[in-house]
Design a protein around this motif. Structure first.
Motif, short mmCIF file in Angstrom:
data_model
loop_
_atom_site.label_atom_id
_atom_site.label_comp_id
_atom_site.label_asym_id
_atom_site.label_seq_id
_atom_site.Cartn_x
_atom_site.Cartn_y
_atom_site.Cartn_z
N GLN A 133 29.76 -2.31 -19.23
CA GLN A 133 29.18 -3.63 -18.99
C GLN A 133 28.45 -4.15 -20.22
OE1 GLN A 133 26.71 -2.97 -15.57
NE2 GLN A 133 28.37 -3.33 -14.11
N ALA A 134 27.74 -3.26 -20.89
CA ALA A 134 27.00 -3.68 -22.09
C ALA A 134 27.93 -4.16 -23.18
CB ALA A 134 26.13 -2.53 -22.58
N LEU A 135 29.07 -3.49 -23.33
CA LEU A 135 30.00 -3.88 -24.39
C LEU A 135 30.81 -5.12 -24.01
CD1 LEU A 135 31.33 -0.37 -25.52
CD2 LEU A 135 29.56 -1.78 -26.59
N SER A 136 31.11 -5.28 -22.74
CA SER A 136 31.95 -6.41 -22.33
C SER A 136 31.14 -7.65 -21.97
CB SER A 136 32.82 -6.00 -21.14
OG SER A 136 32.00 -5.61 -20.04
N GLU A 137 29.98 -7.46 -21.32
CA GLU A 137 29.19 -8.61 -20.85
C GLU A 137 27.81 -8.66 -21.49
OE1 GLU A 137 28.96 -8.05 -16.70
OE2 GLU A 137 31.14 -8.00 -16.37
N GLY A 138 27.51 -7.75 -22.39
CA GLY A 138 26.15 -7.64 -22.90
C GLY A 138 25.71 -8.78 -23.80
N SER A 139 26.63 -9.38 -24.53
CA SER A 139 26.22 -10.41 -25.49
C SER A 139 25.57 -11.60 -24.79
CB SER A 139 27.45 -10.87 -26.29
OG SER A 139 27.97 -9.81 -27.05
#
Length: 332
Positions: A133-139
Motif C-alpha cells: 500500500q505504501a508503494l502503490s498508494e503512499g504518495s
C-alpha cells in the motif's frame, strides 16, 4: 541579503522587495516592512531580516510499515513567512548591522523543525499501511497527511509560517525488497515478451509456410501449364506430321500419276513409232523381196549399209555370175 554601506559613525541599509526588515532603535520599532532603505546607527539599532518569498524545503526521512518494512520518503515542502513580526519574535532573524549577515541560521532551524513535523505525520501514516500500500498508494496519502499536519501544527502557525504546497517525490523500499517486489512484474513482462516473440515466430513460420505453399502451387501450376504446352506441342507436331504426310502422299500420288501418264504416253509413242517402223521395215522388206541379190547388194552399197572394206578378195565364185550377166547383156 540586505546591502549595508558604512559611512563613519552611521550606516545605510537597502533591502530587497522579498525581504521584510524590522529596525528597532533602543527597543522601539522604527522601520518595519519589505524593501526598506534607511540610515541607522549601529550602536543603538537592532535589525531583523525575514524572507517573505516562497521557500522550498527538501525532505528525506524513513518510516516503517505495518509489516515491519523500511520505507524512504522523498518530498518537498514549499512555505513562506506570513507574519514577519511573529516570525522575528519566535526565530532569531537578526543581522549584523555592519555586514548584513544573519547572526544565526534561522532557515536551517526552520527547515529542521519542518522536517521533524513532516516525518512525524508520515511515520504515523506509514505505521498503518502495508509495504504494498505504501508503494502503490503512499504518495497521495503522504502528501495529504504531511500537508494537513504541517498546516494544522500550532508551532508553525505560532511562528507565522504558512505552508504553500507539499510534493511527495518518491516512496522507495529497500533495494533488495524492491527487487523482490519487481520480480513478479518483471516475470509477467518477460512472459508477455516471450509470448509476443513466440507469436511473432509462429506468424513468421506461418508466413513462410504460406509463401512456400504459394511457391509450390506456382510450381505445380507452371508444371501443369508446361505439361499442357508439351501436349499441345506434341499434338501440333503430330498434326503437322499428319498434314505433311498427307501432303506428301498427295504429292507422291500426283507425281506417280504424272509418271504413269508420262510412261504411258512414252509407251504409246514407242508403240506407235515401233508399229510405224515395223510397217516401214515390212514395206521395205516387201520391196526387197522381189529384187535379186545383186540389186540388193547395190542398194546396200549405195545406202552405205555395208561395212568399210579394207581388203577385197575376188574369188571365181563372185566373178562368174557377174561375167555371166555381162555376157548375156552384151548378147542381147
Amino acid at each position: 541579503m540586505a546591502d549595508i554601506s558604512r559611512f563613519r559613525f552611521i550606516n545605510h541599509l537597502r533591502a530587497n522587495p522579498t525581504t521584510h526588515v524590522r529596525h528597532l532603535r533602543k527597543g522601539r520599532l522604527v522601520h518595519d516592512g519589505p524593501g526598506q532603505a534607511f540610515w541607522f546607527r549601529p550602536l543603538n539599532s537592532a535589525l531583523s531580516e525575514i524572507p517573505i518569498d516562497d521557500r522550498e524545503q527538501p525532505l528525506l526521512f524513513h518510516g516503517r510499515t505495518v509489516d515491519f518494512q523500511d520505507v524512504a520518503v522523498q518530498a518537498t515542502v514549499t512555505y513562506r513567512v506570513t507574519d514577519p513580526a511573529l516570525a522575528a519574535a519566535r526565530i532569531d532573524f537578526g543581522i549584523d548591522p555592519d555586514h548584513g549577515h544573519w547572526r544565526s541560521t534561522p532557515l536551517e532551524q526552520l527547515g529542521g523543525l519542518m522536517t521533524e513535523l513532516a516525518q512525524q505525520a508520515a511515520v504515523d501514516l506509514l505505521a498503518r499501511m502495508s509495504l504494498t500500500q505504501a508503494l502503490s498508494e503512499g504518495s497521495a496519502a503522504l502528501r495529504d497527511q504531511v500537508g494537513s499536519g504541517l498546516r494544522e501544527d500550532e508551532r508553525l502557525t505560532g511562528m507565522g509560517i504558512g505552508i504553500v504546497d507539499v510534493r511527495v517525490v518518491a516512496v522507495r523500499a529497500e533495494s533488495d525488497v524492491e527487487r523482490a517486489l519487481q520480480t513478479p512484474t518483471r516475470e509477467m513482462v518477460q512472459q508477455a515478451a516471450d509470448k509476443a516473440t513466440y507469436e511473432r515466430r509462429a506468424m513468421a513460420v506461418e508466413r513462410e509456410r504460406a509463401i512456400a505453399e504459394n511457391e509450390l502451387q506456382n510450381q505445380i501450376e507452371l508444371a501443369r501449364r508446361e505439361e499442357q504446352l508439351v501436349l499441345q506441342k506434341g499434338q501440333n507436331e503430330r498434326q503437322r506430321a499428319v498434314e505433311a504426310a498427307a501432303a506428301g502422299q498427295i504429292q507422291t500420288e500426283a507425281q506417280a500419276g504424272r509418271q504413269r501418264m508420262l510412261s504411258q504416253a512414252e509407251a504409246d509413242a514407242k508403240r506407235v513409232l515401233g508399229a510405224a517402223e515395223a510397217e516401214a521395215e515390212k514395206a521395205l522388206l516387201a520391196a526387197y523381196q522381189d529384187l535379186d541379190q545383186a540389186t540388193i547388194l547395190a542398194l546396200a552399197i549405195k545406202q552405205g549399209a555395208l561395212p568399210e572394206i579394207g581388203t577385197l578378195n575376188v574369188t571365181p565364185d563372185l566373178l562368174t555370175p557377174l561375167l555371166s550377166r555381162l555376157t548375156n547383156g552384151a548378147a542381147q
